[in-house]
Design a protein around this motif. Structure first.
Motif, PDB file in Angstrom:
ATOM      1  N   PHE A  43      50.518  40.645 -50.100  1.00 13.74           N
ATOM      2  CA  PHE A  43      49.631  40.290 -51.020  1.00 13.74           C
ATOM      3  C   PHE A  43      50.537  40.087 -52.407  1.00 13.74           C
ATOM      4  O   PHE A  43      50.979  40.822 -52.445  1.00 13.74           O
ATOM      5  CB  PHE A  43      48.472  41.092 -51.009  1.00 13.74           C
ATOM      6  CG  PHE A  43      48.849  42.749 -51.465  1.00 13.74           C
ATOM      7  CD1 PHE A  43      49.190  42.904 -52.771  1.00 13.74           C
ATOM      8  CD2 PHE A  43      49.390  43.307 -50.325  1.00 13.74           C
ATOM      9  CE1 PHE A  43      49.204  44.496 -52.989  1.00 13.74           C
ATOM     10  CE2 PHE A  43      49.734  44.708 -50.511  1.00 13.74           C
ATOM     11  CZ  PHE A  43      49.777  45.192 -51.721  1.00 13.74           C
ATOM     12  N   SER A  44      49.816  39.089 -53.056  1.00 12.51           N
ATOM     13  CA  SER A  44      50.676  38.416 -54.312  1.00 12.51           C
ATOM     14  C   SER A  44      49.594  38.987 -55.659  1.00 12.51           C
ATOM     15  O   SER A  44      48.282  38.936 -55.345  1.00 12.51           O
ATOM     16  CB  SER A  44      51.044  37.078 -54.351  1.00 12.51           C
ATOM     17  OG  SER A  44      50.030  36.248 -54.040  1.00 12.51           O
ATOM     18  N   HIS A  45      50.273  39.303 -56.723  1.00 12.38           N
ATOM     19  CA  HIS A  45      49.362  39.451 -57.765  1.00 12.38           C
ATOM     20  C   HIS A  45      50.158  38.626 -58.782  1.00 12.38           C
ATOM     21  O   HIS A  45      51.185  38.412 -59.016  1.00 12.38           O
ATOM     22  CB  HIS A  45      49.042  40.927 -58.357  1.00 12.38           C
ATOM     23  CG  HIS A  45      50.295  41.639 -58.553  1.00 12.38           C
ATOM     24  ND1 HIS A  45      51.316  42.241 -57.765  1.00 12.38           N
ATOM     25  CD2 HIS A  45      50.884  41.771 -59.914  1.00 12.38           C
ATOM     26  CE1 HIS A  45      52.181  42.836 -58.547  1.00 12.38           C
ATOM     27  NE2 HIS A  45      52.174  42.628 -59.636  1.00 12.38           N
ATOM     28  N   PRO A  46      49.281  38.121 -59.807  1.00 11.10           N
ATOM     29  CA  PRO A  46      49.816  37.199 -60.974  1.00 11.10           C
ATOM     30  C   PRO A  46      51.124  38.086 -61.804  1.00 11.10           C
ATOM     31  O   PRO A  46      52.063  37.320 -62.271  1.00 11.10           O
ATOM     32  CB  PRO A  46      48.726  36.945 -61.949  1.00 11.10           C
ATOM     33  CG  PRO A  46      47.637  37.088 -60.904  1.00 11.10           C
ATOM     34  CD  PRO A  46      47.843  38.199 -60.052  1.00 11.10           C
ATOM     35  N   ALA A  47      50.603  39.129 -62.200  1.00  8.09           N
ATOM     36  CA  ALA A  47      51.807  39.793 -63.324  1.00  8.09           C
ATOM     37  C   ALA A  47      51.610  41.270 -63.246  1.00  8.09           C
ATOM     38  O   ALA A  47      50.300  41.901 -63.066  1.00  8.09           O
ATOM     39  CB  ALA A  47      51.481  39.397 -64.715  1.00  8.09           C
TER      40      ALA A  47
END
Length: 217
Positions: A43-47
């Motif tokens: 899973f990715s997150h913006p920052a």
């Protein structure tokens, strides 16, 4: 003509998960080795150091035992440096007591983000959207979710989807809308007249019609 490069690079359900090697908060990691004999949720997150991302990553960390019990490894990502990741992990632990023990990929060169279609130019060209990939022990992408930068994910749906995927595999069945553990599953529909006749006579199923039958699992 509109540029669809990012869209064309997105993996699809049923594809082999693109392999990669990356630096993470727990050390170097190769996906195919990390994925061996277990499920992976990537899973990715913006920052780092952003409010919505902090709530999401904390939710994954709080539910770590849930995923461990289901043979599932967590793997986070954002387009930040390893130093930023470490500082953020430490900051969240100090402020809230929640510790992100799962690896978080430092994707400064955007290699993994591009490989998995996490960069959506109309959202941002430098921050990954909130993507979620469910990868089974064979390395196959089984489910994908994409959320915009300003809307957090639903952790209960992520957990429900994982249980559903594993249940469908184990029981060779399909699962109806809003299915949760304990509810009946859908039996695969018949493929021949003989199978249809047998289905109609079956007294173990909850029959809606020959093509829609449910069973306890």
């Amino acid at each position: 003509m509109e540029d669809n490069t990012t869209i064309n690079q997105m993996p699809r359900i049923g594809d082999q998960a693109p392999d990669f090697t990356a630096s993470t908060t727990t050390g170097p990691l190769k996906l195919s080795e990390y994925n061996k004999d277990s499920w992976v949720i990537l899973f990715s997150h913006p920052a780092d150091f952003t409010p919505v991302c902090t709530t999401e990553m904390s939710a994954f960390a709080v539910d770590q035992q849930f995923f461990d019990e289901r043979n599932t490894k967590l793997l986070g990502l954002s387009i930040d440096s390893i130093h930023s990741h470490l500082a953020w992990v430490n900051n969240v632990k100090e402020k809230t007591g929640v510790y992100f023990q799962f690896p978080i990929i430092a994707d400064l060169d955007m290699k993994v983000s591009q490989l998995y279609g996490m960069l959506h130019d109309k959202e941002s060209s430098t921050a990954a959207v909130r993507a979620v990939f469910f990868i089974d022990p064979k390395g196959t992408i089984r489910l994908m979710m994409y959320y915009p930068l300003n809307v957090g994910r639903n952790m209960e749906e992520i957990k429900r989807a994982l249980i559903a995927l594993q249940t469908a595999d184990e029981c060779n069945c399909a699962l109806p809308i809003n299915w949760t553990p304990g509810e009946k599953a859908i039996v695969p529909p018949p493929k021949t007249l003989a199978e249809m006749d047998e289905r109609i006579k079956n007294t173990e199923y909850e029959m809606v019609d020959f093509y829609l039958a449910k069973k306890d699992i």
